[in-house]
Scaffold this active site. Sequence first.
Site, short mmCIF file in Angstrom:
data_model
loop_
_atom_site.label_atom_id
_atom_site.label_comp_id
_atom_site.label_asym_id
_atom_site.label_seq_id
_atom_site.Cartn_x
_atom_site.Cartn_y
_atom_site.Cartn_z
N LYS A 46 -10.20 -15.24 1.61
CA LYS A 46 -9.42 -15.40 2.85
C LYS A 46 -9.56 -14.13 3.65
O LYS A 46 -9.39 -13.03 3.12
CB LYS A 46 -7.93 -15.63 2.49
CG LYS A 46 -7.06 -15.85 3.72
CD LYS A 46 -7.08 -17.29 4.16
CE LYS A 46 -6.56 -17.52 5.57
NZ LYS A 46 -7.57 -17.30 6.63
N GLY B 170 -9.25 -15.49 12.56
CA GLY B 170 -9.65 -14.59 13.64
C GLY B 170 -9.57 -13.12 13.26
O GLY B 170 -9.04 -12.75 12.22
N ASP B 171 -10.11 -12.30 14.12
CA ASP B 171 -10.01 -10.84 14.05
C ASP B 171 -10.45 -10.38 15.44
O ASP B 171 -10.40 -11.17 16.40
CB ASP B 171 -10.89 -10.26 12.92
CG ASP B 171 -10.58 -8.80 12.61
OD1 ASP B 171 -9.62 -8.54 11.87
OD2 ASP B 171 -11.29 -7.90 13.13
N ASN C 252 -4.49 -9.34 20.28
CA ASN C 252 -3.53 -10.18 19.58
C ASN C 252 -2.46 -9.35 18.86
O ASN C 252 -1.26 -9.60 19.02
CB ASN C 252 -4.28 -11.08 18.58
CG ASN C 252 -3.32 -11.90 17.74
OD1 ASN C 252 -3.00 -11.51 16.62
ND2 ASN C 252 -2.82 -13.00 18.27
N GLN D 218 -8.98 -6.36 2.44
CA GLN D 218 -8.34 -7.68 2.42
C GLN D 218 -7.90 -8.09 1.01
O GLN D 218 -6.90 -8.79 0.85
CB GLN D 218 -9.31 -8.72 3.02
CG GLN D 218 -8.63 -9.96 3.56
CD GLN D 218 -8.05 -9.80 4.96
OE1 GLN D 218 -8.70 -9.25 5.84
NE2 GLN D 218 -6.83 -10.26 5.18
N LYS E 88 -14.28 -11.34 4.31
CA LYS E 88 -14.33 -11.01 5.74
C LYS E 88 -15.71 -11.38 6.26
O LYS E 88 -16.68 -11.40 5.51
CB LYS E 88 -14.11 -9.51 5.95
CG LYS E 88 -13.72 -9.14 7.36
CD LYS E 88 -12.23 -9.29 7.55
CE LYS E 88 -11.81 -9.09 8.99
NZ LYS E 88 -10.34 -9.01 9.09
P1 NDP Z 1 -8.37 -8.43 19.63
O1 NDP Z 1 -9.80 -8.68 19.85
O2 NDP Z 1 -7.37 -9.47 20.02
O3 NDP Z 1 -7.92 -7.09 20.34
C1 NDP Z 1 -8.52 -5.88 20.03
C2 NDP Z 1 -8.04 -4.84 21.02
O4 NDP Z 1 -8.55 -3.57 20.63
C3 NDP Z 1 -8.54 -5.09 22.42
O5 NDP Z 1 -7.59 -4.63 23.34
C4 NDP Z 1 -9.82 -4.30 22.48
O6 NDP Z 1 -10.17 -3.87 23.79
C5 NDP Z 1 -9.49 -3.12 21.61
N1 NDP Z 1 -10.68 -2.64 20.90
C6 NDP Z 1 -11.48 -3.35 20.06
N2 NDP Z 1 -12.48 -2.61 19.61
C7 NDP Z 1 -12.33 -1.41 20.18
C8 NDP Z 1 -13.07 -0.21 20.11
N3 NDP Z 1 -14.17 -0.11 19.36
N4 NDP Z 1 -12.61 0.85 20.82
C9 NDP Z 1 -11.49 0.76 21.58
N5 NDP Z 1 -10.77 -0.36 21.70
C10 NDP Z 1 -11.17 -1.42 21.00
O7 NDP Z 1 -8.22 -8.09 18.08
P2 NDP Z 1 -6.91 -8.09 17.18
O8 NDP Z 1 -5.73 -7.67 17.97
O9 NDP Z 1 -6.89 -9.38 16.45
O10 NDP Z 1 -7.27 -6.97 16.11
C11 NDP Z 1 -6.92 -5.60 16.27
C12 NDP Z 1 -6.93 -4.90 14.93
O11 NDP Z 1 -6.00 -5.55 14.06
C13 NDP Z 1 -8.27 -4.94 14.18
O12 NDP Z 1 -8.36 -3.76 13.40
C14 NDP Z 1 -8.10 -6.14 13.23
O13 NDP Z 1 -8.94 -6.03 12.12
C15 NDP Z 1 -6.64 -5.97 12.86
N6 NDP Z 1 -5.95 -7.13 12.35
C16 NDP Z 1 -5.92 -8.31 13.04
C17 NDP Z 1 -5.21 -9.39 12.54
C18 NDP Z 1 -5.06 -10.65 13.28
O14 NDP Z 1 -4.34 -11.54 12.80
N7 NDP Z 1 -5.68 -10.82 14.44
C19 NDP Z 1 -4.52 -9.32 11.25
C20 NDP Z 1 -4.54 -8.01 10.64
C21 NDP Z 1 -5.26 -6.98 11.17
P3 NDP Z 1 -10.68 -4.90 24.92
O15 NDP Z 1 -9.42 -5.56 25.43
O16 NDP Z 1 -11.35 -4.05 25.92
O17 NDP Z 1 -11.58 -5.87 24.22
O1 2IT Z 2 -7.34 -8.45 8.93
C1 2IT Z 2 -6.71 -9.51 8.77
O2 2IT Z 2 -5.84 -9.62 7.89
C2 2IT Z 2 -7.00 -10.63 9.66
N1 2IT Z 2 -7.81 -10.48 10.56
C3 2IT Z 2 -6.32 -11.95 9.46
C4 2IT Z 2 -7.00 -12.73 8.36
C5 2IT Z 2 -6.51 -14.14 8.18
O3 2IT Z 2 -7.13 -14.81 7.33
O4 2IT Z 2 -5.55 -14.57 8.82
#
Ligand code: NDP
Ligand code: 2IT
Length: 444
Positions: A90, A165-166, A240, A111, A126
């Site tokens: 997952k 997603g991520d 997100n 993870q 992942k």
């Molecule tokens: P999104 O794509 O929704 O948002 C990512 C944000 O971070 C955007 O604002 C993006 O900018 C910015 N960003 C991405 N890469 C870079 C970079 N290299 N340098 C500067 N800014 C950057 O992703 P999420 O919010 O889903 O994920 C954010 C973090 O949280 C990641 O580390 C992910 O692994 C982690 N995560 C996500 C989960 C989820 O459920 N979605 C769960 C647990 C962890 P821009 O708007 O310009 O694209």
């Molecule tokens: O980093 C993370 O935990 C995620 N991007 C969410 C993974 C998931 O399976 O919901």
Amino acid sequence: MSYVDEVLERVIAQNPAQPEFHQAVKEVLDSLRPVIEEHEADYRREALLERLTTPERQILFRVPWVDDKGQVQVNNGYRVQFNSAIGPYKGGLRFHPSVNLSIIKFLGFEQIFKNSLTGLPIGGGKGGADFNPKGKSDREVMAFCQSFMQELYRHIGAFVDVPAGDIGVGGREIGYLYGEYKKITGLYEGVLTGKGLTYGGSLARTQATGYGLVYFAEEMLKANGIDLKDKTVAISGAGNVATYAIEKAEQLGAHVVTCTDSTGWIYDPDGIDVATLKDVKEVKRARLTEYKAARPNAIYHEGKGVWTTKCDVAMPCATQNELVLDDAKTLKSNGCIAVCEGANMPTTLEATQFIQSNGMFFTPGKASNAGGVATSALEMTQNSERLSWTFDEVDSKLQNIMVGLFRNVDSAAKKYGMEGNYVAGANIAGFLKVADAMKAQGIV
Ligand code: NDP
Ligand code: 2IT
């Protein structure tokens, strides 16, 4: 040489040029030392750490697709199925130009422990691609997702591996991926999470990572006699995780003054306006300069610098290694009391060490951002029972999971004489369940 040091050397030698993967393994194994020493002979004989740091399976594939000009493009696709000791693989899919095997392996490794900490039966995996969804039309994104799934479908399934997603993969991408999976296999099953609400998604999954982060931070602060209410919070990211962390922190009475994207950052003295942020990022998919245009009091800075903001609590929610040693020093000198990670490994090892040894609280992403994957597991449960729970049901389960998770991490740290070290607590509590399941299942 200690068993941990031997395995660290082995990981570096066998996985050259994978700095993010080395960093994640080092953080985990270093903090597991007291546990490993207790069981060293056993673990060594069973090569437990070698098995833990070697993915069960790594799938690398070609993703060809046709852009709007009729040009064929080719990207690299990945799915690393790291550990299935406690449940089906997952973990999310990341679409970002920086994606490579090192990044997918670090995320897959993290993870394993995160999923274990949720208390739910999910293993670690992942995936993703070096595809950049930015500036692509919806048709191009669909073409990419369909091609990606044309290979991925044979490796996943509701009881095998359940992606989500991520970065760069949200509701739109999950929809296209799901449609293609269903077309190829003919199966209407819970093979992806983060699905839309009309086709098997769970209420509150969109909000879950950000909300869960704030529930966790609130609980951690409370355990240390501090109230999140009225605190000034600096958040990075505008995706997100960041958006819903801002929403929940503001609902709980905190004052969130920043957000960032890949080109710059916003300081809004009136507090980040979540409706404007959602309109700019979720609807228009635009840059934060548009936020500034809609909120004249806000200040837009090009480039980095968000951690120079004076705040009580910092929540990095964008990407790995975005908070470095100098940032940690600046936060400290500005009176910041806690860094709670929303992203995966956003803090470098040096910055983490500085934070922990200078009297600030630090919560690692694998604990504080676990609400997203936990709610994904709740989506799997709803899919299995062919029912949908209400928003409040899911949200209250999420709150219970985050509070329980904090207590579990806190008591593991205490048990091993490292009270307040939530990195050690998370790694130890996450590891013990996986290690026990691996031992019970023999050499597989
Ligand atoms: P999104 O794509 O929704 O948002 C990512 C944000 O971070 C955007 O604002 C993006 O900018 C910015 N960003 C991405 N890469 C870079 C970079 N290299 N340098 C500067 N800014 C950057 O992703 P999420 O919010 O889903 O994920 C954010 C973090 O949280 C990641 O580390 C992910 O692994 C982690 N995560 C996500 C989960 C989820 O459920 N979605 C769960 C647990 C962890 P821009 O708007 O310009 O694209
Ligand atoms: O980093 C993370 O935990 C995620 N991007 C969410 C993974 C998931 O399976 O919901």
